[in-house]
Design a protein around this motif. Sequence first.
Motif, mmCIF file in Angstrom:
data_model
loop_
_atom_site.group_PDB
_atom_site.id
_atom_site.type_symbol
_atom_site.label_atom_id
_atom_site.label_comp_id
_atom_site.label_asym_id
_atom_site.label_seq_id
_atom_site.Cartn_x
_atom_site.Cartn_y
_atom_site.Cartn_z
ATOM 1 N N ILE A 39 0.837 -1.205 0.000
ATOM 2 C CA ILE A 39 0.000 0.000 0.000
ATOM 3 C C ILE A 39 0.871 1.254 0.000
ATOM 4 N N PHE A 40 1.968 1.206 0.783
ATOM 5 C CA PHE A 40 2.830 2.382 0.934
ATOM 6 C C PHE A 40 4.271 2.023 0.550
ATOM 7 N N PRO A 41 4.529 1.841 -0.740
ATOM 8 C CA PRO A 41 5.885 1.397 -1.113
ATOM 9 C C PRO A 41 6.974 2.420 -0.824
ATOM 10 N N ARG A 42 6.604 3.659 -0.560
ATOM 11 C CA ARG A 42 7.627 4.672 -0.279
ATOM 12 C C ARG A 42 7.580 5.138 1.174
ATOM 13 N N ALA A 43 6.901 4.393 2.014
ATOM 14 C CA ALA A 43 6.844 4.755 3.434
ATOM 15 C C ALA A 43 8.236 4.705 4.063
ATOM 16 N N SER A 44 8.389 5.373 5.189
ATOM 17 C CA SER A 44 9.627 5.294 5.973
ATOM 18 C C SER A 44 9.392 4.372 7.160
ATOM 19 N N TYR A 45 10.473 3.678 7.564
ATOM 20 C CA TYR A 45 10.370 2.711 8.657
ATOM 21 C C TYR A 45 11.437 3.002 9.700
ATOM 22 N N LEU A 46 11.007 3.116 10.936
ATOM 23 C CA LEU A 46 11.933 3.282 12.053
ATOM 24 C C LEU A 46 11.947 1.966 12.829
ATOM 25 N N HIS A 47 13.051 1.239 12.717
ATOM 26 C CA HIS A 47 13.191 -0.052 13.399
ATOM 27 C C HIS A 47 13.813 0.201 14.771
ATOM 28 N N LEU A 48 13.003 0.062 15.808
ATOM 29 C CA LEU A 48 13.499 0.284 17.172
ATOM 30 C C LEU A 48 13.967 -1.029 17.771
ATOM 31 N N THR A 49 15.105 -0.978 18.435
ATOM 32 C CA THR A 49 15.571 -2.158 19.167
ATOM 33 C C THR A 49 15.704 -1.816 20.645
ATOM 34 N N ARG A 50 15.540 -2.816 21.467
ATOM 35 C CA ARG A 50 15.770 -2.701 22.904
ATOM 36 C C ARG A 50 16.461 -3.982 23.361
ATOM 37 N N HIS A 51 17.284 -3.862 24.353
ATOM 38 C CA HIS A 51 18.036 -5.003 24.881
ATOM 39 C C HIS A 51 17.090 -6.172 25.177
ATOM 40 N N PRO A 52 17.447 -7.395 24.746
ATOM 41 C CA PRO A 52 16.510 -8.518 24.953
ATOM 42 C C PRO A 52 16.244 -8.830 26.420
ATOM 43 N N VAL A 53 17.185 -8.551 27.283
ATOM 44 C CA VAL A 53 16.943 -8.811 28.711
ATOM 45 C C VAL A 53 15.872 -7.869 29.248
ATOM 46 N N TRP A 75 11.048 -11.889 21.042
ATOM 47 C CA TRP A 75 12.015 -10.843 20.674
ATOM 48 C C TRP A 75 12.742 -11.231 19.390
ATOM 49 N N ARG A 76 13.236 -12.470 19.366
ATOM 50 C CA ARG A 76 14.022 -12.890 18.201
ATOM 51 C C ARG A 76 13.142 -13.024 16.948
ATOM 52 N N ALA A 77 11.968 -13.624 17.098
ATOM 53 C CA ALA A 77 11.100 -13.827 15.930
ATOM 54 C C ALA A 77 10.684 -12.495 15.319
ATOM 55 N N CYS A 78 10.316 -11.550 16.167
ATOM 56 C CA CYS A 78 9.892 -10.239 15.638
ATOM 57 C C CYS A 78 11.049 -9.561 14.909
ATOM 58 N N HIS A 79 12.229 -9.577 15.525
ATOM 59 C CA HIS A 79 13.356 -8.906 14.870
ATOM 60 C C HIS A 79 13.780 -9.640 13.596
ATOM 61 N N GLU A 80 13.693 -10.955 13.589
ATOM 62 C CA GLU A 80 14.021 -11.683 12.352
ATOM 63 C C GLU A 80 13.025 -11.326 11.248
ATOM 64 N N ASN A 81 11.750 -11.198 11.621
ATOM 65 C CA ASN A 81 10.749 -10.757 10.631
ATOM 66 C C ASN A 81 11.112 -9.378 10.093
ATOM 67 N N ILE A 82 11.477 -8.500 11.001
ATOM 68 C CA ILE A 82 11.790 -7.124 10.596
ATOM 69 C C ILE A 82 13.032 -7.103 9.704
ATOM 70 N N ALA A 135 21.391 -17.911 18.517
ATOM 71 C CA ALA A 135 20.767 -17.063 17.491
ATOM 72 C C ALA A 135 20.317 -15.730 18.081
ATOM 73 N N THR A 136 19.878 -15.754 19.331
ATOM 74 C CA THR A 136 19.475 -14.506 19.976
ATOM 75 C C THR A 136 20.693 -13.631 20.246
ATOM 76 N N MET A 137 21.757 -14.260 20.710
ATOM 77 C CA MET A 137 22.994 -13.501 20.979
ATOM 78 C C MET A 137 23.498 -12.842 19.698
ATOM 79 N N LYS A 138 23.445 -13.616 18.625
ATOM 80 C CA LYS A 138 23.950 -13.104 17.344
ATOM 81 C C LYS A 138 23.175 -11.861 16.914
ATOM 82 N N LEU A 139 21.868 -11.967 17.002
ATOM 83 C CA LEU A 139 21.032 -10.840 16.584
ATOM 84 C C LEU A 139 21.239 -9.645 17.514
#
Lengths: 459, 303
Positions: free
Chosen positions: B128-142, B179-186, B292-296
Amino acid sequence: MSDMAKDHLKAPEVLAKNGLGHPSSAVAQAFALFDGAVYLGASAPRASTAEDAARIFRHLPDGASWTPCYTAAPRRLDAAAEARLAARRPLADATGAPETLAEAFGITCFAPFEGKGDGLTRLYAGTASLFGPGLLRSGPGGAFEDISAPPFAEGDIATGALQSFQGRLYAAPRGEITAEIDEAAAPRTARLYASDDPADPESWQQASRPGFGTDLPGEIVALCATHGHLYAATACARKGFALWRTEGGESLPHNWTQVLEAGAFRFAQNMMAASLCAFGDHLYIGTGIPGLGAARTIDVAEAAPELLRIAADGTWDVVVGTTRISPDGLKVPLSAQGPGFDDPFNAAISALVEHDGALYAGTQNWAPYAAIHAGEGVPLQGGFQLWRSLDGESWEPVLDEGAGEVTETGIRAMISTEAGLWIGTERHTPLMRLIDRMAGGARTELAAASTGFSVLKLA
Amino acid sequence: MPEPLFIIAPPRSYTSLIGGMIGQHPQIYGLPELNLAHTETLGGVMATLKGPIAPLIAGILRLLAELHEGEQTEDAVVRARAWMMKRAHWTVDRVFQHIQEQVGDRILLEKSPMTVMNVEHMRRRHRIFPRASYLHLTRHPVTTGTSLMSLRETMFAGGAVGGGEAAPGRPARDPENQWRACHENIEAFTAELEPGQCLRVKAELLLSDPEGYLAQICDWLGIDSSPEAIEAMMHPETSPFACLGPPSAKFGNDPNYLKNPALDRERIKKVKAPPLDTPITWRSDGSHFAPATMKLARQFGYG
């Protein structure tokens, strides 16, 4: 790469092929212009037999052939070397370790330098060896001799970088670069040594405190002198690379300032500074993941490399890479190209050189390995790429897909000569065949492919 | 019309606070969590946001009430629901067009965590929005996991956390896996974007100097980064959606954030990055994160 871009690609001249008669010489790893000749340092990173030897060749500008100058001699395996060999070959068969290995399996770097006792400028060469890193020095007639190496520690396998600066030769020993080592209770830290008379074993002194006085992990993998500074770049699988610099001076160890940290805020995805080169007003840094780039033995996910640059005042920019925020401001790639020159299969910008007023960047590309792993039905494609820029910001392709040979996966060294740009490649055909067999394949194009490095020339 | 901005992150990644701040920029309209990306039509939204996840429809109801009537009373929300039911055939694309028409030329900012649960949700919205902007936020998994377990305990007080234990010592829906699944999707989704279309940001870094880093985000978006614009972003509590809603549409965002949406500088000063390689506090089996979580996490600059 677009078809339009490919229209500009040139065919290079082949100056050397098949590892110059040594199929296990997979990597043309270092070049030097010295005493009117081009010197080539070759490596056989398999390091499993005495034939897998470090070699140096010389090529005179008016000559048509290469003259061997050095071949590492066989040496009986000791316990330390056997342990290092076992660590590098966890899947080796039960035939056991060989009785002898080459004294060194690789030539990692060159530096012309005149030590106090040398009497004239010599060409120094760093080696990689399972017996511990070493240092070679050119003698009369172009032959090379072993001399004292800077102090090295358990686990060191290479003199990772050499650089002359302010009347001293600087040398950085390093070990294997793996996440496991970063994870160890006592992770390896950066060490750098300096000498004004490298042949004198007592002359080597610490040029920096271990880890530059910090507890940060990471070993020095590249050195470059520019902006009146000596720059040292590290590799760290856990945190990403860092860049330090010093104004030098008489007293050792020097005072060092950190210029970049945390992989320039791309963290572990910028694991290693794979290449450094001064061009124009900037120092350029090519990043990457060592090895084949497929990141199967190194615990960093596939991440295409970046090209960064540092100005003399320490400010920095992303030239090719990822847009990001940072403590130093928003960074947007000046070339408008993403990591790996927009190619996710580029694993490293492994060589940078200035030639004829332009900056050239060579890549390592793991697309052929990905195809082989994927199985017989996936066509082999990929190979190294060479890019060029006149201003450091706008880049155009010069060579693609290993210049027509898919097994040519990397450019590891380049040098500018009056006769043109010389390019040293990396080619691991036996490893590709092995992976192919393990994947159930029997690719005829691999069976017919050459083995060993090539040297190409672009006029 | 301007292209929208989407914040993509797993739940409990400071998306509410940071989204609330960015949403107060004068050129941006911060939306509540709309949860529209998992389906094609408004009817699909109403058909799927039911049962235990029925509260997730509150965001679109509150938004429509606010846009149509300028208030979020219970009556206005009831009328918003009726409006939706009459337009069950509307595509999500058309719904966004309607919202944009109401909001004017401001950039729409949306941040539903549900979007990142499946990479196809993100791809659907991107079509729908091929030119949208995306802000990927991360937070420490712990700290993400600790925060998630704390929220679950609040929401399911007295009951089993995460639906009971799947294995001895571990919750069924382990925060590490989420945490890992969502970030892998992103990561899979953002790899398909044009260079510069997505900006990955450590939330902890942004919160260490919100004025400085929000100005960089404004520059990335090409909008005003003057001190006045940044000052407006320091007040997420001024959003009409930064409070609890009426009984039938109470949330539309993190409940804790809705109760206390103001930027608490003392609290964010206490944001820490604990070591990665320590036993996980929400498990009783003494286990650590998977490789895999540590790696990400290290790719994101943690550990």
